[in-house]
Design a protein around this motif. Structure first.
Motif, mmCIF file in Angstrom:
data_model
loop_
_atom_site.group_PDB
_atom_site.id
_atom_site.type_symbol
_atom_site.label_atom_id
_atom_site.label_comp_id
_atom_site.label_asym_id
_atom_site.label_seq_id
_atom_site.Cartn_x
_atom_site.Cartn_y
_atom_site.Cartn_z
ATOM 1 N N UNK A 1 0.818 -1.211 0.000
ATOM 2 C CA UNK A 1 0.000 0.000 0.000
ATOM 3 C C UNK A 1 0.852 1.261 0.000
ATOM 4 N N UNK A 2 2.025 1.226 0.627
ATOM 5 C CA UNK A 2 2.896 2.406 0.578
ATOM 6 C C UNK A 2 3.304 2.691 -0.860
ATOM 7 N N UNK A 3 3.592 1.643 -1.615
ATOM 8 C CA UNK A 3 3.913 1.839 -3.023
ATOM 9 C C UNK A 3 2.701 2.379 -3.776
ATOM 10 N N UNK A 4 1.547 1.777 -3.550
ATOM 11 C CA UNK A 4 0.332 2.151 -4.253
ATOM 12 C C UNK A 4 -0.034 3.615 -3.999
ATOM 13 N N UNK A 5 0.097 4.062 -2.745
ATOM 14 C CA UNK A 5 -0.253 5.429 -2.369
ATOM 15 C C UNK A 5 0.888 6.427 -2.574
ATOM 16 N N UNK A 6 1.968 6.008 -3.219
ATOM 17 C CA UNK A 6 3.111 6.879 -3.539
ATOM 18 C C UNK A 6 3.655 7.537 -2.270
ATOM 19 N N UNK A 7 3.749 6.750 -1.202
ATOM 20 C CA UNK A 7 4.212 7.291 0.075
ATOM 21 C C UNK A 7 5.695 7.624 0.073
ATOM 22 N N UNK A 8 6.428 7.184 -0.957
ATOM 23 C CA UNK A 8 7.863 7.435 -1.019
ATOM 24 C C UNK A 8 8.198 8.779 -1.664
ATOM 25 N N UNK A 9 7.182 9.548 -2.067
ATOM 26 C CA UNK A 9 7.420 10.842 -2.707
ATOM 27 C C UNK A 9 6.629 11.928 -1.982
ATOM 28 N N UNK A 10 7.219 13.095 -1.863
ATOM 29 C CA UNK A 10 6.560 14.216 -1.203
ATOM 30 C C UNK A 10 5.322 14.642 -1.984
ATOM 31 N N UNK A 11 4.281 15.028 -1.255
ATOM 32 C CA UNK A 11 3.070 15.512 -1.919
ATOM 33 C C UNK A 11 3.049 17.037 -2.014
#
Length: 252
Positions: A99-109
């Motif tokens: 889910x971290x990958x799916x929600x793009x948690x590795x990039x700043x929003x």
């Protein structure tokens, strides 16, 4: 202004397609009834599209009514994502790598960026790009229609852009005035439709089998709690929802 009145609920995709076919501007706006653009939000999306001719879709930063950021950036789902998102796996293990990958948690929003797709509460779409790839696929009655659309844009060489300078308050779910059973059925039906279209019948079949097993497990859990007298009314209501969803998963 044109008022389009249908004598039945044709679904999110079909209803929006009716309006988009009558639109004559350079850009199309998808805006949920529970989404409220901030000052200058729509202008910021138009300006971004004007300055980036390779972008088909621009979407804002979404916020909950209390001001918290509502995650709206997404990567395309894998089979693992389809199994985990909005299932009991997410319920018991919400912070996982899938889910971290799916929600793009590795990039700043906080910065503009291209993404695979965006939650469809508010999307500004280049009309010429829509004419190229087609409008919403009406087999998606509700849910996943923007995922499928963005995937078709990306497959045609267009980009999808997240523009945080534009902000929209989104109540999330308030525009779908449905009972929980209907919402669950429609969500999972759209997930199965997406799996069939983009991953093939074998993946869709495996996903359907998993959903059936999950509904059975949830039914057992709620039945045990009901047997012990825990919140009887709530348990019975949940069992009705689970039973309805199970029948739909079994029979499509």
């Amino acid at each position: 202004m044109h008022l389009i009145r249908n004598d039945r609920n044709r679904g999110f995709s079909a209803a929006h397609n009716q309006a988009m076919r009558r639109a004559g501007g350079r850009y199309l706006l998808i805006l949920n009834s529970d989404a409220t653009p901030g000052v200058g939000a729509l202008g910021a999306l138009v300006d971004y599209l004007d300055g980036h001719p390779n972008v088909a879709v621009a979407g804002p930063r979404l916020r909950f009514p209390d001001g918290r950021v509502q995650p709206s950036r997404r990567r395309f789902p894998t089979f693992a994502t389809l199994l985990v998102e909005s299932t009991q796996i997410q319920r018991f293990w919400p912070d996982n790598a899938v889910l971290r990958r799916y929600y793009v948690a590795d990039r700043s929003d906080d910065e503009p960026q291209t993404v695979d797709w965006l939650v469809g509460a508010c999307l500004c779409v280049r009309a010429s790009a829509g004419a190229e790839v087609g409008l919403f696929d009406e087999r998606f009655f509700m849910y996943s229609e923007e995922l499928d659309w963005c995937r078709r844009f990306r497959a045609a060489g267009w980009q999808i852009a997240y523009v945080p300078q534009s902000e929209v308050v989104h109540l999330e779910g308030a525009s779908a005035r449905l009972d929980l059973g209907a919402r669950d059925r429609l969500f999972q039906a759209s997930k199965l439709q997406y799996a069939t279209k983009w991953h093939g019948p074998w993946v869709a079949g495996a996903l359907r089998a998993y959903l059936v097993l999950e509904y059975l497990a949830r039914a057992v859990e709620e039945s045990v709690k009901l047997a012990f007298g825990s919140r009887v009314g709530e348990r019975r209501a949940r069992l009705r929802v689970i039973g309805s969803s199970l029948r739909h998963a079994l029979h499509g």
